[in-house]
Every structure is written in structure tokens, then in C-alpha cells.
Design a protein around this motif. Structure first.
Motif, PDB file in Angstrom:
ATOM      1  N   THR A 296     -22.044  -4.750   5.779  1.00  0.00           N
ATOM      2  CA  THR A 296     -21.605  -4.204   7.100  1.00  0.00           C
ATOM      3  C   THR A 296     -23.368  -5.057   8.102  1.00  0.00           C
ATOM      4  OG1 THR A 296     -20.700  -3.473   5.814  1.00  0.00           O
ATOM      5  CG2 THR A 296     -20.756  -2.540   8.755  1.00  0.00           C
TER       6      THR A 296
ATOM      7  N   VAL B 189     -13.384   5.236  -9.696  1.00  0.00           N
ATOM      8  CA  VAL B 189     -12.388   5.921  -9.215  1.00  0.00           C
ATOM      9  C   VAL B 189     -11.115   5.083  -8.555  1.00  0.00           C
ATOM     10  CG1 VAL B 189     -13.028   6.845  -6.736  1.00  0.00           C
ATOM     11  CG2 VAL B 189     -10.495   8.010  -7.813  1.00  0.00           C
TER      12      VAL B 189
ATOM     13  N   SER C 158     -22.556  -1.763   2.353  1.00  0.00           N
ATOM     14  CA  SER C 158     -23.171  -1.223   3.584  1.00  0.00           C
ATOM     15  C   SER C 158     -24.101  -2.167   4.180  1.00  0.00           C
ATOM     16  CB  SER C 158     -23.983  -0.325   3.196  1.00  0.00           C
ATOM     17  OG  SER C 158     -23.187   1.130   3.160  1.00  0.00           O
TER      18      SER C 158
ATOM     19  N   ALA D 108     -20.260   0.219  -5.336  1.00  0.00           N
ATOM     20  CA  ALA D 108     -19.169   1.031  -3.940  1.00  0.00           C
ATOM     21  C   ALA D 108     -19.588   0.758  -2.721  1.00  0.00           C
ATOM     22  CB  ALA D 108     -17.850   1.623  -4.016  1.00  0.00           C
TER      23      ALA D 108
ATOM     24  N   MET E 119     -13.665  14.621  -6.633  1.00  0.00           N
ATOM     25  CA  MET E 119     -14.535  13.537  -5.891  1.00  0.00           C
ATOM     26  C   MET E 119     -14.833  13.733  -4.548  1.00  0.00           C
ATOM     27  SD  MET E 119     -14.844   9.902  -6.012  1.00  0.00           S
ATOM     28  CE  MET E 119     -15.510   9.462  -7.347  1.00  0.00           C
TER      29      MET E 119
ATOM     30  N   GLY F 257      -9.643  -0.104   3.609  1.00  0.00           N
ATOM     31  CA  GLY F 257      -8.128  -0.126   2.516  1.00  0.00           C
ATOM     32  C   GLY F 257      -7.251   1.000   4.043  1.00  0.00           C
TER      33      GLY F 257
ATOM     34  N   GLN G  65       0.842  -1.602   0.013  1.00  0.00           N
ATOM     35  CA  GLN G  65      -0.114  -0.152  -0.199  1.00  0.00           C
ATOM     36  C   GLN G  65       0.982   1.831   0.014  1.00  0.00           C
ATOM     37  OE1 GLN G  65      -2.963  -0.095  -0.581  1.00  0.00           O
ATOM     38  NE2 GLN G  65      -4.022  -0.851   0.268  1.00  0.00           N
TER      39      GLN G  65
ATOM     40  N   PHE H 278     -17.226  14.709  -0.307  1.00  0.00           N
ATOM     41  CA  PHE H 278     -17.712  13.623   0.704  1.00  0.00           C
ATOM     42  C   PHE H 278     -16.965  14.585   2.029  1.00  0.00           C
ATOM     43  CE2 PHE H 278     -17.628  10.763  -2.482  1.00  0.00           C
ATOM     44  CZ  PHE H 278     -19.255  10.138  -2.414  1.00  0.00           C
TER      45      PHE H 278
ATOM     46  N   TYR I  77      -7.755  -4.383 -10.952  1.00  0.00           N
ATOM     47  CA  TYR I  77      -9.144  -4.516 -10.949  1.00  0.00           C
ATOM     48  C   TYR I  77      -9.893  -5.126 -11.908  1.00  0.00           C
ATOM     49  CZ  TYR I  77      -9.908  -3.860  -6.325  1.00  0.00           C
ATOM     50  OH  TYR I  77      -9.361  -3.897  -4.710  1.00  0.00           O
TER      51      TYR I  77
ATOM     52  N   ILE J  30     -15.222  -6.356   1.412  1.00  0.00           N
ATOM     53  CA  ILE J  30     -14.619  -6.523   1.096  1.00  0.00           C
ATOM     54  C   ILE J  30     -13.429  -7.427   1.072  1.00  0.00           C
ATOM     55  CG2 ILE J  30     -12.775  -5.367  -1.432  1.00  0.00           C
ATOM     56  CD1 ILE J  30     -14.788  -2.958  -1.070  1.00  0.00           C
TER      57      ILE J  30
ATOM     58  N   LEU K 279     -19.508   4.523  -8.157  1.00  0.00           N
ATOM     59  CA  LEU K 279     -20.252   4.687  -6.450  1.00  0.00           C
ATOM     60  C   LEU K 279     -21.187   3.780  -6.092  1.00  0.00           C
ATOM     61  CD1 LEU K 279     -19.323   8.921  -6.254  1.00  0.00           C
ATOM     62  CD2 LEU K 279     -18.760   6.825  -4.967  1.00  0.00           C
TER      63      LEU K 279
HETATM   64  C1  HEM Z   1     -19.166  -0.240   4.964  1.00  0.00           C
HETATM   65  C2  HEM Z   1     -19.531   0.144   4.114  1.00  0.00           C
HETATM   66  C3  HEM Z   1     -18.026   0.056   2.921  1.00  0.00           C
HETATM   67  C4  HEM Z   1     -16.929  -1.165   2.669  1.00  0.00           C
HETATM   68  C5  HEM Z   1     -16.101  -1.206   4.250  1.00  0.00           C
HETATM   69  C6  HEM Z   1     -15.552   0.031   1.735  1.00  0.00           C
HETATM   70  C7  HEM Z   1     -14.242  -0.884   1.270  1.00  0.00           C
HETATM   71  C8  HEM Z   1     -13.384   0.374   0.761  1.00  0.00           C
HETATM   72  C9  HEM Z   1     -12.886  -0.553   0.189  1.00  0.00           C
HETATM   73  C10 HEM Z   1     -11.875  -1.445   0.981  1.00  0.00           C
HETATM   74  C11 HEM Z   1     -12.279   0.655  -0.366  1.00  0.00           C
HETATM   75  C12 HEM Z   1     -10.288   0.177  -1.038  1.00  0.00           C
HETATM   76  C13 HEM Z   1      -9.915  -1.041  -2.535  1.00  0.00           C
HETATM   77  C14 HEM Z   1      -8.850  -0.966  -2.703  1.00  0.00           C
HETATM   78  O1  HEM Z   1      -7.621  -0.277  -2.365  1.00  0.00           O
HETATM   79  O2  HEM Z   1      -8.713  -2.577  -3.384  1.00  0.00           O
HETATM   80  C15 HEM Z   1     -12.511   1.252  -0.175  1.00  0.00           C
HETATM   81  C16 HEM Z   1     -12.780   2.249  -1.761  1.00  0.00           C
HETATM   82  C17 HEM Z   1     -13.143   3.186  -2.532  1.00  0.00           C
HETATM   83  N1  HEM Z   1     -14.835   2.670  -1.785  1.00  0.00           N
HETATM   84 FE1  HEM Z   1     -15.838   1.695  -0.240  1.00  0.00          FE
HETATM   85  N2  HEM Z   1     -16.159   0.916   1.394  1.00  0.00           N
HETATM   86  C18 HEM Z   1     -17.298   1.112   1.934  1.00  0.00           C
HETATM   87  C19 HEM Z   1     -18.470   2.150   1.652  1.00  0.00           C
HETATM   88  C20 HEM Z   1     -18.499   2.681   0.895  1.00  0.00           C
HETATM   89  C21 HEM Z   1     -19.536   4.003   0.160  1.00  0.00           C
HETATM   90  C22 HEM Z   1     -20.700   4.638   1.010  1.00  0.00           C
HETATM   91  C23 HEM Z   1     -19.089   4.972  -0.458  1.00  0.00           C
HETATM   92  C24 HEM Z   1     -20.046   5.815  -1.374  1.00  0.00           C
HETATM   93  C25 HEM Z   1     -20.536   6.543  -1.128  1.00  0.00           C
HETATM   94  C26 HEM Z   1     -17.307   4.020  -0.944  1.00  0.00           C
HETATM   95  C27 HEM Z   1     -17.108   4.404  -1.854  1.00  0.00           C
HETATM   96  C28 HEM Z   1     -15.704   4.047  -2.714  1.00  0.00           C
HETATM   97  C29 HEM Z   1     -14.780   4.574  -3.885  1.00  0.00           C
HETATM   98  C30 HEM Z   1     -15.115   5.322  -4.199  1.00  0.00           C
HETATM   99  C31 HEM Z   1     -13.361   3.846  -3.456  1.00  0.00           C
HETATM  100  C32 HEM Z   1     -12.291   4.296  -4.534  1.00  0.00           C
HETATM  101  C33 HEM Z   1     -11.306   4.754  -3.914  1.00  0.00           C
HETATM  102  C34 HEM Z   1     -10.399   5.734  -4.588  1.00  0.00           C
HETATM  103  O3  HEM Z   1      -9.614   4.480  -5.153  1.00  0.00           O
HETATM  104  O4  HEM Z   1      -9.612   6.146  -4.357  1.00  0.00           O
HETATM  105  N3  HEM Z   1     -17.409   3.341  -0.145  1.00  0.00           N
HETATM  106  N4  HEM Z   1     -14.233   1.005  -0.181  1.00  0.00           N
END
Ligand code: HEM
Length: 458
Positions: A279, A103, A276, A271, A118, A400, A78, A122, A91, A333, A268
């Protein structure tokens, strides 16, 4: 576990001082040990770790993959000091057909550019606006729970999360159109995890009737629907995420193109909703199995109104512990992907260009080296007195870390807590006698039987 023939992944360059990545291609030809992994991931990964250490390779679904096990390997990948690990090529083969240009699939400078814009969607004041929008939707859904008495919690949470997403993200009222959009998002998610993936030569949408072909049609439908809405959203000052993305600027005045906005919205929605849902499902299960925790959380919720404000949600300290512990036990994830775009190393082991690397939070979350009785539900491990998550800064990583750390982390916490908070205030819920929750381990975690619960109005 089959041992297969032990072979190094690749020989390190002479004089580099690096070790090769150990491993083997055991199991069935082509499929390798995928089936063993799916049957019992915990045992399988522990065996890999004990046999070959924190950086090991195995064959899965036709290709070699390096597994990064535990927080030390995680931290090095990381940190990505030599910019060797990229998300896009990691991916793209898994979810790219449905979520390209999201993204998460962008890298380095380009990723930073999109992420900076982006981020503005938030910010805290935006979250407050989203919460105002979602509270009535949550109340409406939970009203149906109370009336039903017996229900399957997982699909009910999923419907709730989809409705919250279409209303909060797209600014759409409940109705046929919003249902069609929600359904299309879901078809993309299902297709991205589909087993039958091969596009059929000559068939525009792939093999007819498959999840894959439904996903392709759904992506086209979403592109056309969302694309058609961009102009009016740009002209509005709405508080939904779509309007916000159309109008946000980074600190340097950078903005998104129409095409960027559509791609980001599709990603989005993806994601946000299954993560959610998983969880909330996990929390509802643990709170039902541990009634003392349900009562403890309820006492804190009863001290607040039905629609808690953003700041009030931060006061729900017991619910926060339960959320953290549920995310530890079942990270939504379970595996993240990276691809080496040049030769590099992790913990002194040589990773050649082109290697796919899997990061496995579920493994880190259950290492006895960091967690006491890791398979027990024990939210207090996150309390100030114990803080087991501080044993290593990357021991607890459901969202992450580093450049791609979840941008929706605070949004997710807000939605999940607002939902559980309202549920705690209106209902007491329990499980059938002797019930044990079983998660399907293919793709994102799904509950096999939907989690049957009995809901009693308060
Ligand atoms: C409990 C709920 C959630 C968990 C556990 C979660 C988990 C994660 C994880 C592990 C990553 C990183 C993946 C990687 O590095 O390969 C990630 C990225 C991301 N998540 Fe979440 N997520 C959750 C909810 C959400 C929600 C509600 C949104 C939007 C409203 C969201 C938007 C994103 C976005 C846009 C990324 C990419 C960020 C980037 O690449 O810069 N996630 N999420």
C-alpha cells in the motif's frame, strides 16, 4: 483465451431449481489457464465474467476452482448464511504449512472465540500505544532516505514495515535479534508463495536450498524464539502487541494459551508487513506521478507536527483519499480463498461440497459498472460528493468483509498514514522520466524493479 470444452462444474440436485456453474478446463493440461491469468489478470477475468457470468469455474494448477466475480457473488459468500464456506480448508493448502492456526485459518465458533480475544489488542487505546512506539522508528528510516537521495522505495518500505513490526509487535529494539526475527518472518512469507512447494520424502526441511526449506526452518526458529518469550511477556505490562496478546481477555474473561499466542504472533506478522508495504509503495508511486496530489497532501501534513497523534492522522483527508484509491487500484490481497464444506449455492448456481472458491477484490475494484474510468487514478471518487464506493456495499473490499474482515485495518491505516505523513513533511520525491510501475502478478503484489525514486530534502 483458450475455450477448452464447456462443462458444468457439477449437476445440481434434481428439483433444486439451481443452475450448474458454467466453465471449462481450457489451456494446458494440469496447469489450465493459470499462465493466461498471470500474464494479464484483468483481461482474463473480464473474459471469464463476460463468457460465464459472476460464478464460473476454470482449472488452475491442477484443480478446478470457482471464481466469484463482482460484489453480488462476494456478498452471498461472505454472508455465508448456511455456514457452507470455510477458510481453513480454503487457505490450508496455500499458506497452512507456515501459518497454521492463524486466526484467518480458523472457522465458525472457534474463529469467533479467538477473534473476540484478539479484538481487545486492537482497541483504540492500544493503537495509540503502538503509534507512540512506531513514530521514532519511522523517523529513523526516513532519515536514511533523505541522506541517500536516490533509492528503491519498495524494499525500503519493506525494511521499514519489518522494523515497525518487530518493535511494535514484539517490543524488540533494533539489533541482531530483531533482524533475525524479521528475516525469519520474511522467509515464511516467501515460502508460502513459493512455486517449488513439494516436501521431499525423507528430507526434514524439504528440498535443500529452496524457499520452502528456508520457510520451514524459519517457522521452527520463530516458534522456539517466541515460545521462549511468552512467560516474560505474560509477566510484563508492556505496550507491544505480543505483551498485549499475552494479557488480553475477552469481555467474558477468555484468554489465549501459550501455543495460541505463538501461532497468532506468526500470523499477525505475516498479515501486517507485505500488505502495508504494497500500500505504501502504491501510494508513493501515485503521489510521485501526480505532483498536485503530493502537494495537496503535503499542505495538510505541514499543518501538523512530525509525530502526528492518532486523532491528528484522521485529519489528513487528502492522504486518506489517496490511500483508499491506491487500495482500490492495487488491493494487497488480490485473491481470497474459501472451501465449501457442504453442498450450497451462490447466485442460484450449485456449488458441491469440496469446491475451492476464489474471491477477487481486484476484479470488483475495476468494474466499470461501479467505477468511472476504473484504470485512472482519481482519489476524488471517494469524496463525500461522489462516494463511488457506495455504488454497492461490497464494491470496495481491500480489507475483506464480514466474519474475517481485517482485524488490523485501523492499525494498517495508522502505520501507512504515519509513514507517508512524515515523508511528506521532510521530502519531495519524483520518478525517473517516463517511468511506469509494473506489479508482478504472482501471489501478493510485488514491484518488479523496486520503484526507483529521487528524494529531495525540504
Ligand atoms: C493495507 C494493509 C492490509 C490489508 C489490505 C489487509 C487485508 C486483509 C484482508 C483482505 C483480510 C481478509 C482475508 C479473507 O477474508 O480471506 C485480512 C484479514 C486479516 N488481517 Fe489484514 N490487511 C492489512 C493489514 C493488516 C495488519 C497491519 C494486520 C495486523 C496488525 C492485519 C491482520 C489481519 C488478521 C489477523 C486477519 C484475519 C482476521 C480473521 O480471520 O478474523 N492485517 N486482511
Amino acid at each position: 483465451m483458450s475455450t477448452g470444452m464447456h462443462r458444468p462444474l457439477a449437476m445440481p440436485p434434481r428439483g433444486s431449481g439451481l443452475e450448474p456453474v458454467p466453465g471449462h478446463s481450457g489451456g494446458i493440461p494440469v496447469v489450465g489457464e493459470t499462465l493466461t491469468l498471470l500474464r494479464n489478470p484483468d483481461r482474463y477475468l473480464r473474459e471469464v465474467y463476460e463468457a460465464d457470468g459472476p460464478v464460473a469455474w476454470r482449472r488452475g494448477l491442477g484443480r478446478k476452482m470457482v471464481m466469484a466475480l463482482g460484489p453480488d457473488a462476494w456478498t452471498e459468500i461472505q454472508q455465508n448464511k448456511d455456514k457452507a464456506f470455510a477458510n481453513g480448508p480454503g487457505y490450508e493448502p496455500v499458506i497452512g504449512r507456515f501459518f497454521h492456526r492463524g486466526v484467518l485459518l480458523l472457522d465458525f465458533e472457534e474463529h469467533l472465540f479467538h477473534r473476540r480475544i484478539m479484538q481487545a489488542a486492537f482497541a483504540r487505546d492500544r493503537l495509540v500505544g503502538y503509534l507512540d512506539r512506531m513514530n521514532p522508528t519511522i523517523e529513523q528510516h526516513l532519515g536514511i532516505w533523505e541522506a541517500q537521495g536516490e533509492l528503491k522505495a519498495a524494499p525500503a518500505f519493506k525494511r521499514l514495515a519489518l522494523d515497525v513490526a518487530t518493535q511494535t509487535f514484539l517490543g524488540m529494539e533494533a539489533g541482531e535479534r530483531s533482524q533475525a526475527m524479521g528475516g525469519a518472518f520474511n522467509d515464511c512469507v516467501v515460502a508460502a508463495g513459493a512455486v517449488v512447494r513439494m516436501p521431499l520424502p525423507g528430507a526434514r526441511y524439504g528440498l535443500p536450498g529452496t524457499e520452502w526449506s528456508r520457510g520451514i526452518k524459519a517457522r521452527q526458529f520463530l516458534e522456539s524464539e517466541l515460545g521462549g518469550m511468552v512467560a516474560s511477556k505474560r509477566a510484563s505490562d508492556g505496550t507491544d502487541l505480543f505483551s498485549v496478546l499475552c494479557n488480553v481477555e475477552s469481555e467474558d474473561g477468555e484468554v489465549f494459551t501459550d501455543e495460541d499466542i505463538v501461532n497468532h504472533m506468526v500470523f499477525l506478522m505475516f498479515a501486517a508487513h507485505d500488505t502495508s508495504t504494497a500500500t505504501m509503495t502504491s501510494m508513493a508511486y501515485h503521489l510521485a506521478r501526480n505532483p498536485e496530489w503530493q502537494e495537496r497532501c503535503r499542505a495538510e501534513s505541514l499543518a501538523l507536527g512530525q509525530h502526528a497523534t492518532y486523532d491528528e492522522l484522521q485529519q489528513l483527508t487528502s492522504l486518506d483519499l489517496v490511500m483508499k484509491e491506491s487500495l482500490r487500484m492495487t488491493p494487497p490481497i488480490p485473491m481470497m480463498f474459501r472451501s465449501a464444506v457442504k453442498d450450497t449455492q451462490v447466485l442460484g448456481r450449485f456449488i458441491p461440497q469440496g469446491t475451492i472458491v476464489g474471491l477477487l477484490p481486484h476484479f470488483s475494484h475495476h468494474m466499470p459498472e461501479y467505477w468511472s474510468n476504473p484504470y485512472d487514478f482519481d482519489p476524488e471518487r471517494f469524496s463525500e460528493e461522489r462516494r463511488e464506493d457506495k455504488g454497492h456495499r461490497n464494491a470496495w473490499v481491500p480489507f475483506g468483509s464480514s466474519a474475517h474482515k481485517c482485524i488490523g485495518m485501523y492499525f494498517a491505516g495508522m502505520e501507512i498514514k504515519a509513514t507517508l505523513h512524515q515523508l511528506l513533511r521532510t521530502s519531495r520525491w519524483s520518478l525517473p522520466v517516463g517511468y511506469r510501475l509494473r506489479w508482478a502478478t504472482t501471489g501478493l503484489p510485488q514491484v518488479r524493479d523496486g520503484l526507483p525514486i529521487h528524494v529531495q530534502s525540504l
